[in-house]
Write an enzyme that holds these catalytic residues in place. Structure first.
Site: not given
Length: 438
Positions: A149, A268, A297, A318, A366, A393
């Site tokens: 990969c 991330q 978050y 969170e 986030d 995102c």
């Protein structure tokens, strides 16, 4: 036959038949393709390219022989241009916003072998042999085998192959997504980019496993875990996880901070670009030494801990308790004593946090790909930060959230910048700055 004329958010090519829009997976602008329609609606259809009859002048030869890098047939400069334009389009078309500065996209440091985490699926080929790789485009029951990969490091590939070889030697069966039978579901491989340590988690249906045999065959590893999961859904979350060897936490370093990450916690997946993303968030936040900062978050606390030395106090929220445990441990690990982390649903807990901590001066959010609900946006407006840094995102959910903050909250969208966290894919990460204007 369809001629592709543009790219849609999400990576599909866009074709038009007498004004009718067709989104075509596996096609890029300039391609003439034969496609199979998989879903049709009044306004548009979704299709999958089965043959490229005339390749686009832009099309390049793919480097990776698997579906995990769908944009690899586009030159990298063209990928960057498309992502930059799609952020702009989402904010203007969906959010109806225009008085903002769209800064140049931040290019990736490495276009390949950049991921610190990959989730592979098990399947069976036509000869009944176990394979491990990615789902074929549009075919949830078919797994395309991966041997090297190109999104993973060579060490990560080697770790996957050791586990897969052991599973084959012991004649374990792959989970069949149609019948619900079989044992092997997924393989999660994580890597510390700063330390090179590897962590592997095998996800199976409930059953028996030679723990010592697998642990011996999988070495060298920093940690090996086994998750038993009784679910119809394709997921690696939940279930019962058992540590078979090594450590169940992976340690990473980012921005000078040491972070320990538990198996189910979010981090991330591009460590090097995450550092640039957070550096940009810090630049937008413009924290002052007397500021109170809310980190919504917050995950394992990365953003809040990086900003903690520059503010008076950090309050993180969170919903995942394991992530909060990591955040608290990471604050201790880095000797940060002005950061406080709590487990709770932002929708319900933000008011309580304001009552306890006081109003924030700066708020960093986030959220997941789905963005923020209108209720959460209202709670943020009630909290009244003078500055909001939104790490997104998904620009198509950032846009309506930003529009609500502008329209209902009196904020102005000042700056936006995309960061290419995921080269060779259509995924887009960006940071937006909103400041209270009234």
């Amino acid at each position: 036959m369809l001629r592709i004329d543009s790219l849609a958010f999400g990576g599909a090519g866009v074709a038009r038949l007498d004004g009718y829009v067709v989104f075509v997976q596996g096609a890029i602008p300039g391609d003439l393709v034969r496609a199979v329609v998989e879903k049709s609606k009044r306004a548009y259809a979704e299709a999958r390219a089965v043959e490229v009859l005339e390749p686009s002048p832009e099309r390049v030869e793919p480097a990776a022989a698997h579906p995990g890098a769908p944009w690899q047939v586009l030159p990298y400069a063209r990928q960057l241009e498309a992502k930059h334009s799609q952020v702009d389009d989402a904010l203007r078309r969906i959010g109806r916003l225009d008085a903002f500065e769209l800064e140049p996209i931040v290019e990736a440091i490495e276009p390949w072998r950049y991921r610190n985490k990959l989730e592979y699926s098990f399947g069976t080929d036509g000869d009944g042999r176990i394979v491990c790789g990615f789902h074929a485009p549009g075919r949830w029951e078919e797994i395309v085998e991966v041997t090297d990969c190109l999104l993973a490091s060579e060490a990560g590939n080697a770790a996957r192959e050791r586990v897969v070889s052991w599973c084959r030697a012991h004649r374990l069966t792959a989970f069949d997504r149609r019948t619900g039978e079989g044992f092997l579901r997924n393989l999660v491989v994580r890597e510390s980019r700063s330390g090179g340590e590897l962590q592997v988690r095998l996800v199976t249906s409930p059953g028996r496993l030679d723990r010592e045999g697998l642990a011996g065959a999988a070495q060298p590893l920093g940690g090996l875990m086994w998750t038993q999961l009784d679910s119809v859904a394709e997921t690696t979350q939940g279930g019962d996880t058992e540590l078979l060897a090594g450590d169940d936490r992976l340690e990473e370093e980012i921005g000078g901070m040491r972070m320990r990450i538990s198996p189910h916690a979010f981090f991330q997946t591009n460590t090097e670009m995450a550092e640039r993303l957070y550096r940009l968030a810090l630049e937008y936040a413009q924290p002052a030494g007397s500021d109170r900062l809310f980190d919504l978050y917050c995950g394992i606390g990365t953003i809040g801990l990086l900003m903690a030395p520059r503010v008076a106090e950090v309050w993180g929220l969170e919903i995942v308790p394991d992530a909060i445990a990591d955040a608290i441990a990471n604050a201790r690990l880095n000797e940060v004593d002005n950061a406080h982390f709590f487990a709770g649903d932002v929708r319900l807990a933000l008011r309580e946090l304001v009552e306890r901590a006081g109003r924030p001066d700066v708020l960093v959010v986030d959220p997941p790909r789905s963005g923020l609900s209108q209720k959460i946006v209202r709670r943020i407006i009630e909290a009244g930060p003078r500055r909001i840094v939104y790490v997104s995102c998904n620009p198509t959910t950032l846009a309506p959230n930003a529009a609500q903050l502008v329209g209902d909250g009196g904020y102005s969208l000042r700056r936006v910048r995309a960061v290419d966290m995921f080269p060779q894919t259509p995924h887009i990460e960006c940071v937006a700055l909103l400041e209270r204007s009234r």
